[in-house]
Design an enzyme around this catalytic site. Structure first.
Site, PDB file in Angstrom:
ATOM      1  N   ARG A 282       0.852  -1.190   0.000  1.00  0.00           N
ATOM      2  CA  ARG A 282       0.000   0.000   0.000  1.00  0.00           C
ATOM      3  C   ARG A 282       0.884   1.235   0.000  1.00  0.00           C
ATOM      4  O   ARG A 282       1.741   1.393   0.871  1.00  0.00           O
ATOM      5  CB  ARG A 282      -0.905   0.014   1.240  1.00  0.00           C
ATOM      6  CG  ARG A 282      -1.667   1.306   1.400  1.00  0.00           C
ATOM      7  CD  ARG A 282      -2.541   1.324   2.666  1.00  0.00           C
ATOM      8  NE  ARG A 282      -3.240   2.602   2.739  1.00  0.00           N
ATOM      9  CZ  ARG A 282      -3.255   3.402   3.801  1.00  0.00           C
ATOM     10  NH1 ARG A 282      -2.620   3.063   4.922  1.00  0.00           N
ATOM     11  NH2 ARG A 282      -3.883   4.547   3.772  1.00  0.00           N
TER      12      ARG A 282
ATOM     13  N   HIS B  85      -3.169  10.835   1.066  1.00  0.00           N
ATOM     14  CA  HIS B  85      -2.627  10.609   2.409  1.00  0.00           C
ATOM     15  C   HIS B  85      -2.052  11.945   2.911  1.00  0.00           C
ATOM     16  O   HIS B  85      -0.841  12.096   3.059  1.00  0.00           O
ATOM     17  CB  HIS B  85      -1.577   9.493   2.370  1.00  0.00           C
ATOM     18  CG  HIS B  85      -1.297   8.864   3.701  1.00  0.00           C
ATOM     19  ND1 HIS B  85      -1.381   7.508   3.928  1.00  0.00           N
ATOM     20  CD2 HIS B  85      -0.912   9.400   4.883  1.00  0.00           C
ATOM     21  CE1 HIS B  85      -1.062   7.241   5.194  1.00  0.00           C
ATOM     22  NE2 HIS B  85      -0.762   8.374   5.789  1.00  0.00           N
TER      23      HIS B  85
ATOM     24  N   ASN C 205      -7.001   8.557   3.352  1.00  0.00           N
ATOM     25  CA  ASN C 205      -6.430   7.969   4.550  1.00  0.00           C
ATOM     26  C   ASN C 205      -6.834   8.800   5.771  1.00  0.00           C
ATOM     27  O   ASN C 205      -6.559   9.995   5.835  1.00  0.00           O
ATOM     28  CB  ASN C 205      -4.903   7.948   4.475  1.00  0.00           C
ATOM     29  CG  ASN C 205      -4.290   7.357   5.733  1.00  0.00           C
ATOM     30  OD1 ASN C 205      -4.413   6.168   5.984  1.00  0.00           O
ATOM     31  ND2 ASN C 205      -3.662   8.196   6.567  1.00  0.00           N
ATOM     32  N   GLU C 206      -7.511   8.162   6.722  1.00  0.00           N
ATOM     33  CA  GLU C 206      -7.767   8.772   8.032  1.00  0.00           C
ATOM     34  C   GLU C 206      -8.291  10.211   7.975  1.00  0.00           C
ATOM     35  O   GLU C 206      -7.610  11.138   8.435  1.00  0.00           O
ATOM     36  CB  GLU C 206      -6.495   8.730   8.883  1.00  0.00           C
ATOM     37  CG  GLU C 206      -5.930   7.334   9.052  1.00  0.00           C
ATOM     38  CD  GLU C 206      -4.794   7.256  10.075  1.00  0.00           C
ATOM     39  OE1 GLU C 206      -4.281   8.308  10.487  1.00  0.00           O
ATOM     40  OE2 GLU C 206      -4.433   6.139  10.457  1.00  0.00           O
TER      41      GLU C 206
ATOM     42  N   ASN D 208      -7.321   1.321   9.876  1.00  0.00           N
ATOM     43  CA  ASN D 208      -6.014   1.594  10.474  1.00  0.00           C
ATOM     44  C   ASN D 208      -6.176   1.499  11.981  1.00  0.00           C
ATOM     45  O   ASN D 208      -7.091   2.103  12.560  1.00  0.00           O
ATOM     46  CB  ASN D 208      -5.536   3.003  10.124  1.00  0.00           C
ATOM     47  CG  ASN D 208      -5.020   3.104   8.703  1.00  0.00           C
ATOM     48  OD1 ASN D 208      -5.068   2.128   7.942  1.00  0.00           O
ATOM     49  ND2 ASN D 208      -4.516   4.263   8.341  1.00  0.00           N
TER      50      ASN D 208
ATOM     51  N   TYR E 253      -3.972   0.955  15.889  1.00  0.00           N
ATOM     52  CA  TYR E 253      -2.687   0.911  16.601  1.00  0.00           C
ATOM     53  C   TYR E 253      -2.779   0.619  18.093  1.00  0.00           C
ATOM     54  O   TYR E 253      -1.888   0.028  18.669  1.00  0.00           O
ATOM     55  CB  TYR E 253      -1.969   2.262  16.446  1.00  0.00           C
ATOM     56  CG  TYR E 253      -1.448   2.528  15.053  1.00  0.00           C
ATOM     57  CD1 TYR E 253      -0.164   2.143  14.698  1.00  0.00           C
ATOM     58  CD2 TYR E 253      -2.230   3.152  14.091  1.00  0.00           C
ATOM     59  CE1 TYR E 253       0.339   2.379  13.427  1.00  0.00           C
ATOM     60  CE2 TYR E 253      -1.743   3.390  12.803  1.00  0.00           C
ATOM     61  CZ  TYR E 253      -0.460   2.999  12.487  1.00  0.00           C
ATOM     62  OH  TYR E 253       0.025   3.221  11.231  1.00  0.00           O
TER      63      TYR E 253
ATOM     64  N   GLU F 229      -3.373  -0.351   7.962  1.00  0.00           N
ATOM     65  CA  GLU F 229      -2.197   0.005   8.775  1.00  0.00           C
ATOM     66  C   GLU F 229      -2.316  -0.640  10.146  1.00  0.00           C
ATOM     67  O   GLU F 229      -3.410  -0.682  10.725  1.00  0.00           O
ATOM     68  CB  GLU F 229      -2.083   1.525   9.021  1.00  0.00           C
ATOM     69  CG  GLU F 229      -1.561   2.320   7.861  1.00  0.00           C
ATOM     70  CD  GLU F 229      -1.500   3.813   8.165  1.00  0.00           C
ATOM     71  OE1 GLU F 229      -1.283   4.203   9.332  1.00  0.00           O
ATOM     72  OE2 GLU F 229      -1.663   4.590   7.216  1.00  0.00           O
TER      73      GLU F 229
ATOM     74  N   TRP G 140       2.270  -1.200   9.076  1.00  0.00           N
ATOM     75  CA  TRP G 140       2.889   0.126   9.038  1.00  0.00           C
ATOM     76  C   TRP G 140       4.172   0.070   9.844  1.00  0.00           C
ATOM     77  O   TRP G 140       4.098  -0.164  11.039  1.00  0.00           O
ATOM     78  CB  TRP G 140       1.954   1.193   9.617  1.00  0.00           C
ATOM     79  CG  TRP G 140       2.556   2.553   9.418  1.00  0.00           C
ATOM     80  CD1 TRP G 140       3.367   3.228  10.273  1.00  0.00           C
ATOM     81  CD2 TRP G 140       2.422   3.357   8.238  1.00  0.00           C
ATOM     82  NE1 TRP G 140       3.761   4.409   9.704  1.00  0.00           N
ATOM     83  CE2 TRP G 140       3.208   4.512   8.459  1.00  0.00           C
ATOM     84  CE3 TRP G 140       1.759   3.207   7.009  1.00  0.00           C
ATOM     85  CZ2 TRP G 140       3.320   5.526   7.491  1.00  0.00           C
ATOM     86  CZ3 TRP G 140       1.872   4.220   6.070  1.00  0.00           C
ATOM     87  CH2 TRP G 140       2.641   5.361   6.329  1.00  0.00           C
TER      88      TRP G 140
ATOM     89  N   GLU H 134       7.767  10.878  10.231  1.00  0.00           N
ATOM     90  CA  GLU H 134       6.597  10.646  11.074  1.00  0.00           C
ATOM     91  C   GLU H 134       5.908  11.983  11.409  1.00  0.00           C
ATOM     92  O   GLU H 134       5.741  12.340  12.567  1.00  0.00           O
ATOM     93  CB  GLU H 134       7.013   9.840  12.313  1.00  0.00           C
ATOM     94  CG  GLU H 134       5.936   9.514  13.331  1.00  0.00           C
ATOM     95  CD  GLU H 134       4.694   8.784  12.814  1.00  0.00           C
ATOM     96  OE1 GLU H 134       4.699   8.262  11.690  1.00  0.00           O
ATOM     97  OE2 GLU H 134       3.709   8.769  13.554  1.00  0.00           O
ATOM     98  N   TRP H 135       5.542  12.707  10.362  1.00  0.00           N
ATOM     99  CA  TRP H 135       4.739  13.925  10.478  1.00  0.00           C
ATOM    100  C   TRP H 135       5.304  14.887  11.535  1.00  0.00           C
ATOM    101  O   TRP H 135       6.496  15.169  11.508  1.00  0.00           O
ATOM    102  CB  TRP H 135       3.266  13.565  10.716  1.00  0.00           C
ATOM    103  CG  TRP H 135       2.763  12.585   9.699  1.00  0.00           C
ATOM    104  CD1 TRP H 135       2.437  11.272   9.900  1.00  0.00           C
ATOM    105  CD2 TRP H 135       2.566  12.804   8.279  1.00  0.00           C
ATOM    106  NE1 TRP H 135       2.043  10.675   8.717  1.00  0.00           N
ATOM    107  CE2 TRP H 135       2.098  11.589   7.711  1.00  0.00           C
ATOM    108  CE3 TRP H 135       2.719  13.919   7.431  1.00  0.00           C
ATOM    109  CZ2 TRP H 135       1.800  11.459   6.338  1.00  0.00           C
ATOM    110  CZ3 TRP H 135       2.416  13.787   6.075  1.00  0.00           C
ATOM    111  CH2 TRP H 135       1.964  12.574   5.561  1.00  0.00           C
TER     112      TRP H 135
HETATM  113  C1  PNW Z   1      -1.240   7.143  11.031  1.00  0.00           C
HETATM  114  N1  PNW Z   1      -2.748  10.085  16.704  1.00  0.00           N
HETATM  115  O1  PNW Z   1      -1.338   8.369  11.657  1.00  0.00           O
HETATM  116  C2  PNW Z   1      -0.909   7.515   9.593  1.00  0.00           C
HETATM  117  O2  PNW Z   1      -1.814   7.033   8.641  1.00  0.00           O
HETATM  118  C3  PNW Z   1       0.507   7.284   9.203  1.00  0.00           C
HETATM  119  O3  PNW Z   1       0.860   8.134   8.142  1.00  0.00           O
HETATM  120  C4  PNW Z   1       1.393   7.434  10.413  1.00  0.00           C
HETATM  121  O4  PNW Z   1       2.750   7.425  10.121  1.00  0.00           O
HETATM  122  C5  PNW Z   1       1.027   6.307  11.364  1.00  0.00           C
HETATM  123  O5  PNW Z   1      -0.339   6.342  11.711  1.00  0.00           O
HETATM  124  C6  PNW Z   1       1.838   6.302  12.657  1.00  0.00           C
HETATM  125  O6  PNW Z   1       1.602   7.471  13.391  1.00  0.00           O
HETATM  126  C7  PNW Z   1      -1.685   8.697  12.938  1.00  0.00           C
HETATM  127  O7  PNW Z   1      -2.123  11.065  17.189  1.00  0.00           O
HETATM  128  C8  PNW Z   1      -1.010   9.763  13.510  1.00  0.00           C
HETATM  129  O8  PNW Z   1      -3.667   9.499  17.356  1.00  0.00           O
HETATM  130  C9  PNW Z   1      -1.354  10.214  14.739  1.00  0.00           C
HETATM  131  C10 PNW Z   1      -2.408   9.607  15.418  1.00  0.00           C
HETATM  132  C11 PNW Z   1      -3.102   8.546  14.839  1.00  0.00           C
HETATM  133  C12 PNW Z   1      -2.730   8.092  13.597  1.00  0.00           C
END
Ligand code: PNW
Length: 476
Positions: free
Chosen positions: A74, A120, A165-166, A306, A308, A377, A427, A434-435
């Site tokens: 992806r 994205h 995405n999200e 997605n 986590y 993810e 992921w 990482e943003w």
């Molecule tokens: C996702 N939060 O983002 C994104 O889709 C990816 O690009 C990113 O690298 C990955 O997760 C890991 O962070 C998130 O703050 C970023 O809750 C932040 C949050 C959730 C998802």
């Protein structure tokens, strides 16, 4: 415990996080290029200008995927590479488009199934400046529809499309907390523009309409000839009541998921926003016209998930502040009785809790009628990883265990609970930008040495994925 014989597994990335080559071959700037240039917005002051240099290393990346045994990959497309100014009357950049056409050809040649994310987070900056980007419903949805059509037409060989995405992150982090581009928030110490009480709900609404328009184009103009499927990817965390004896905490658990996931999924599956959101937000939540309901309702061929982490949920009493986006509740890592949800990682918001994955898969399946699910993810960062030596980094047992626990939880959801999960993209394929956390937080199964020509070193977790899936996927 098992997974079906045609189960697709592999890895995920996103354009701005890995490509670099920000001004190569005619690419225009995105809102992330602009945001990164503002001092204080990115933890290490970095940007995606070079990142993993993947734009120039497609062969190396595909070889890496092959060596890990991945069946699917992806990735996302940089809108401003394909249409530098973004709009429906702006020129298409053939070089940018050709790059992705060739990339898909090369993936297929290598026997890897592409999953393309159209969006994205990297909106062409010109559209933000021209008309306010996501806030402008007519312009934004028409421009996204046009962009989507350009891609569908150019890449008929791709059979799995993700529109957005999200959208929660774009809406809340981009227009409420201001933690992500374009950084709008009511907090005037952090941004000159923004209204955290309203803009996020407008942006979420407009993304849903844009998604609906792209799906309509795909189904009417491309799917009949090319086949293929299209859906949206939503993020959401698992929930456990802070006090299981308190009905208000139990109720707040559902509300937490509704504010995060059902905000988008209810319109897509039922054609309306959740009652809990209507109740709290009133007329700050936009209303769907009948035409919009027709576009959005039923617009998922699959559900992109997605996922986590998990939280304990504690209800709040009283009227929530105007900028509340959680649903009048608190998210905690410890329960009333002092249980900890999971170990710390490098990400302040992430603590592994694999049972939550199985529970959320079940929650979504029940609410939305057992849709086909692709996990688009799932992964983790690792506390202090960036400060370790290479020898230590490649022995990422914490991440190996995370994937082992989460993939087993998913396999149980499939084989014991009837959840229709058909694919899993970890992921991430490699450490990347990482943003707002820059390069300090690593999510890759492959280490990227940013100091030494972005050289890639697969970690233990990269190599553990194939045996993990082979142990679970049924042989034909
Ligand atoms: C996702 N939060 O983002 C994104 O889709 C990816 O690009 C990113 O690298 C990955 O997760 C890991 O962070 C998130 O703050 C970023 O809750 C932040 C949050 C959730 C998802």
């Amino acid at each position: 415990m098992s997974l079906p014989s045609d189960f697709l597994w592999g890895f995920a990335t996103a354009a701005y996080q890995i490509e670099g080559s920000a001004d190569v071959d005619g690419r225009g700037p995105s809102i992330w290029d602009t945001f990164c240039a503002i001092p204080g917005k990115i933890a290490d002051g970095s940007s995606g200008a070079v990142a993993c240099d993947s734009y120039k290393r497609t062969k190396e990346d595909i070889d890496l995927l092959k060596s890990l045994g991945a069946k699917a990959y992806r990735f996302s497309i940089s809108w401003s590479r394909v249409i530098p100014l973004g709009g429906r009357n702006d020129p298409v950049n053939q070089k940018g488009l050709d790059h992705y056409v060739k990339f898909v050809d090369d993936l297929l040649e290598a026997g890897i199934t592409p999953f393309i994310t159209l969006f994205h987070w990297d909106l062409p900056d010109a559209l933000d400046k021209r008309y306010g980007g996501f806030l402008n419903k007519e312009e934004f949805t028409a421009d996204f529809e046009n962009y989507a059509r350009v891609l569908f037409k150019a890449i008929p060989k791709c059979k799995h499309w993700i529109t957005f995405n999200e959208p929660w992150c774009t809406s809340i982090l981009g227009y409420n907390s201001g933690y992500f581009a374009p950084g709008h928030t009511s907090d005037r110490t952090r941004s000159a523009v923004g209204d955290s009480a309203r803009e996020c709900w407008i942006v979420g609404h407009n993304i849903l309409i844009a998604h609906g328009k792209a799906v309509k184009v795909y189904r009417e103009e491309f799917k009949p000839v090319n086949g293929g499927e299209i859906g949206i990817t939503l993020n959401g965390d698992a929930v456990l009541p802070w006090d299981p004896e308190d009905p208000a905490d139990v109720e707040a658990c559902d509300r937490k998921i509704e504010f995060a996931i059902s905000w988008f999924a209810d319109p897509i599956y039922f054609g309306k926003y959740p009652d809990s959101m209507l109740k709290q937000l009133g007329d700050r939540l936009p209303t769907f016209t009948p035409e919009e309901v027709a576009l959005v309702k039923g617009s998922n061929d699959f559900y992109g998930m997605n996922h986590y982490t998990a939280n304990y949920i504690k209800h709040k009493t009283g009227t929530p502040p105007d900028d509340d986006f959680l649903g009048n509740l608190e998210t905690l890592f410890y329960s009333k009785s002092g249980e900890c949800i999971g170990p710390e990682t490098q990400s302040f918001w992430l603590r592994p809790h694999a049972q939550g994955f199985r529970d959320l898969l079940n929650w979504l399946s029940k609410r939305y009628g057992y849709p086909k699910i692709y996990v688009t993810e799932n992964g983790t960062s690792l506390k202090g990883e960036n400060d370790m030596s290479l020898e230590q980094i490649v022995e990422d047992d914490f991440r190996v265990k995370y994937f082992d626990d989460y993939v087993h939880a998913m396999a149980k959801a499939f084989s014991e609970d009837g959840v229709n999960v058909r694919g899993y993209l970890a992921w991430s394929l490699m450490d990347n930008f990482e943003w707002a956390e820059g390069y300090e937080t690593r999510f890759g199964v492959t280490y990227v040495d940013y100091e030494n020509d972005q050289k890639r070193y697969p970690k233990k977790s990269a190599k553990a994925m194939k045996p993990l899936f082979e142990s679970l996927i049924k042989k034909e």
